[in-house]
Design an enzyme around this catalytic site. Structure first.
Site, PDB file in Angstrom:
ATOM      1  N   ASN A   1       1.014  -1.212  -0.032  1.00 19.24           N
ATOM      2  CA  ASN A   1      -0.148  -0.032   0.057  1.00 19.24           C
ATOM      3  C   ASN A   1       0.964   1.196  -0.039  1.00 19.24           C
ATOM      4  OD1 ASN A   1       0.598   0.617   2.654  1.00 19.24           O
ATOM      5  ND2 ASN A   1      -0.940  -0.626   3.623  1.00 19.24           N
ATOM      6  N   LYS A   2       0.381   2.451  -0.104  1.00 18.95           N
ATOM      7  CA  LYS A   2       1.161   3.841  -0.246  1.00 18.95           C
ATOM      8  C   LYS A   2       2.010   3.722   0.812  1.00 18.95           C
ATOM      9  CE  LYS A   2       0.148   8.616  -1.173  1.00 18.95           C
ATOM     10  NZ  LYS A   2      -0.777   9.507  -1.366  1.00 18.95           N
ATOM     11  N   ARG A   3       1.510   3.762   2.301  1.00 17.14           N
ATOM     12  CA  ARG A   3       2.276   3.948   3.452  1.00 17.14           C
ATOM     13  C   ARG A   3       3.487   2.939   3.446  1.00 17.14           C
ATOM     14  NH1 ARG A   3       2.506   1.217   7.798  1.00 17.14           N
ATOM     15  NH2 ARG A   3       0.644  -0.143   7.306  1.00 17.14           N
ATOM     16  N   GLU A   4       3.197   1.490   3.139  1.00 12.34           N
ATOM     17  CA  GLU A   4       4.282   0.766   2.982  1.00 12.34           C
ATOM     18  C   GLU A   4       5.352   0.790   1.966  1.00 12.34           C
ATOM     19  OE1 GLU A   4       1.532  -3.232   4.594  1.00 12.34           O
ATOM     20  OE2 GLU A   4       1.739  -2.722   2.271  1.00 12.34           O
TER      21      GLU A   4
ATOM     22  N   ASP B   1      -5.459  -8.068   0.802  1.00 16.42           N
ATOM     23  CA  ASP B   1      -5.697  -9.555   0.520  1.00 16.42           C
ATOM     24  C   ASP B   1      -6.429  -9.879  -0.779  1.00 16.42           C
ATOM     25  OD1 ASP B   1      -4.257 -10.021   2.945  1.00 16.42           O
ATOM     26  OD2 ASP B   1      -6.061 -10.230   3.864  1.00 16.42           O
TER      27      ASP B   1
END
EC number: 2.7.1.167
Length: 488
Positions: free
Chosen positions: A208-211, A277
């Site tokens: 995701n964007k944060r990761e 997921d």
């Protein structure tokens, strides 16, 4: 585009001899639902009056549940404990038809369990039971042996679902990627952590964007810097692609051809739990069935848009994905013209909203004012009107070889444009009794030129508490009269 998606889902998902291996951190998600009406006299905390509880597959197990929901054969490899939670999780996996023979049951760690307490739809607290330490040498060997056995049967693809709970070590990831690469099997990874080097050589990642920002050491709000760093990460790790999931903003994909962004389908977001997921499961299923990368990512984006509208960890299913694709295919027709799986999903949704389902059927050749008036009256006997439409073959069997005048798809398209009609489904049988038994309507509507005992399905609908509604027909209005007038 939507036509190719529908063809892939309807004719290949669940029909082709394709299976996918999921490896990762298996979890049990437990939900305690209740109401909050007061504050505890013992401490300044809300008192939740427990009403119900639910247990669902979480983590890598939820990835498997999403694949199973799409009709894909699935095997799971991971580590769970030897406890009651393990039995529950294995039961959930067996219920969806997933193969659990490659799961190692360890006496040294508990089954990862996340218990969420909700008051209404608001999560009040989460309790975690886990041991996120690296696997022991014994556990690692047992899991590697199980995975090696699975790979001999050649999965169409492998998903590594990493929640940083100890299963997907660098050693295990690199071992799987090396074996898969040698056999030409794609490996897709839903990553975790700040160091992605253990995924080197995988086919693709879906952070995701944060990761992505954490792994690239850039600010998440600086899109330009983020995308540049993400492309460098893709190149360094020798990935075919990197797909950055961005919540309500959609998905940005970076591959050898450059970058592209797919906007999310606008809808109300209730819970993003498990959306990642769903993305990796649907993306992998699409690629395993021959969809080009960008098409598979678009399909995954649509699937994620569906699951975020649900509370808690709820996997996608094939019928609702078909329904969403049909809805997007045409605002006028495909939104209403259904196959049986899509119709049943829609009927279930209406029932959850407390709406009464009305069913009627007929040929509806050369639509006229009598038909329109009849359908409006039928709809008024409930909340939603499902129309079973005779196919061309069945119309000819009933009316003779010169009928129908209008092709079945054209009849369906015109009927779907009527505000009174909520769903149209074609049926080829002599009677719609199988359709009626599948839908289980609350009301069966038929013209007043029938008696109740002549209405097909009337006895059945009464047996489950429904009723038969006889609708007055408009005198002098019929397709046969129109044909005779045209002939003269």
């Amino acid at each position: 585009m939507r036509e190719s998606f529908l063809d892939t889902i309807q004719h290949h998902f669940g029909h082709d001899p394709v299976w996918i291996l999921v490896v990762g951190d298996l979890m049990l998600d437990r939900y305690l639902f209740g109401d909050v009406q007061r504050i505890s006299p013992e401490a300044p905390v809300p008192v939740v009056l427990l009403k119900s509880q639910d247990e669902r597959a979480g983590g890598a197990a939820n990835v498997a549940a999403n694949l199973a929901g799409l009709g894909i054969k699935t095997r799971i490899a991971g580590v769970i404990g030897q406890d009651a939670e393990a039995e529950t999780l294995l039961g959930l996996m067996h219920d969806i038809g997933a193969d659990t023979q490659h799961i190692h049951c360890s006496a040294c760690r508990p089954t990862i369990t996340k218990t969420r307490i909700l008051g209404g739809h608001q999560q009040m607290m989460r309790l975690d039971q886990e041991d996120a330490a690296a696997l022991s040498a014994e556990e690692q060997l047992a899991l590697q042996t199980a995975i090696a056995a699975a790979l001999t049967d050649r999965p169409a693809a492998i998903i590594l679902s990493d929640y940083a709970k100890g299963v997907l070590s660098e050693t295990l990831c690199q071992s799987i990627i090396a074996q898969a690469t040698a056999s030409g099997i794609p490996v897709l990874v839903d990553p975790k952590g700040r160091d992605y080097s253990k995924y080197h050589g995988a086919t693709g990642l879906t952070p995701n964007k944060r990761e992505t920002a954490e792994a690239c050491h850039v600010a998440p709000h600086d899109d330009q810097a983020l995308l540049a760093a993400a492309e460098q990460l893709r190149h360094t790790l020798k990935l075919d692609f990197l797909a950055v999931t961005r919540g309500e903003e959609g998905i940005t994909v970076l591959d050898r051809q450059g970058s592209a962004h797919l906007a999310a389908t606008a809808r109300q977001v209730y819970d993003v739990s498990g959306a990642g997921d769903t993305v990796i499961a649907t993306l992998t299923a699409g690629l395993a069935h021959g969809l080009p990368l960008h098409d598979a990512i678009e399909l995954a984006n649509i699937a994620a848009g569906i699951v975020v509208g649900k509370v808690g960890t709820v996997p996608i299913n094939k019928a609702e994905l078909e329904q969403e694709l049909q809805s997007q295919q045409s605002a006028a027709q495909a939104d209403k013209v259904c196959n049986l799986d899509s119709l049943l999903a829609r009927v279930q949704n209406w029932r959850h909203q407390g709406e009464r389902i009305v069913f009627t059927n007929g040929c509806f050749d050369l639509l006229h004012a009598g038909h329109v008036t009849y359908l409006e009256a039928a709809r008024n006997t409930g909340d939603r009107l499902v129309l079973g439409l005779n196919t061309d073959r069945s119309v000819s069997a009933l009316k003779g070889p010169s009928r129908p005048v209008i092709h079945e798809q054209d009849r369906a398209r015109v009927l779907a444009a009527l505000e009174s009609v909520d769903a149209v489904i074609l049926f080829d049988e002599d009677t719609p009794i199988d359709l009626i038994n599948a839908i289980r309507p609350d009301v069966i509507a038929k013209g007043s030129d029938y008696t109740e005992d002549q209405v097909v399905g009337g006895a059945e609908v009464k047996s489950w508490g429904g009723k038969v509604a006889l609708i007055d027909v408009v005198p002098g209005r019929s397709t046969s009269n129109i044909i005779r007038k045209l002939a003269s």
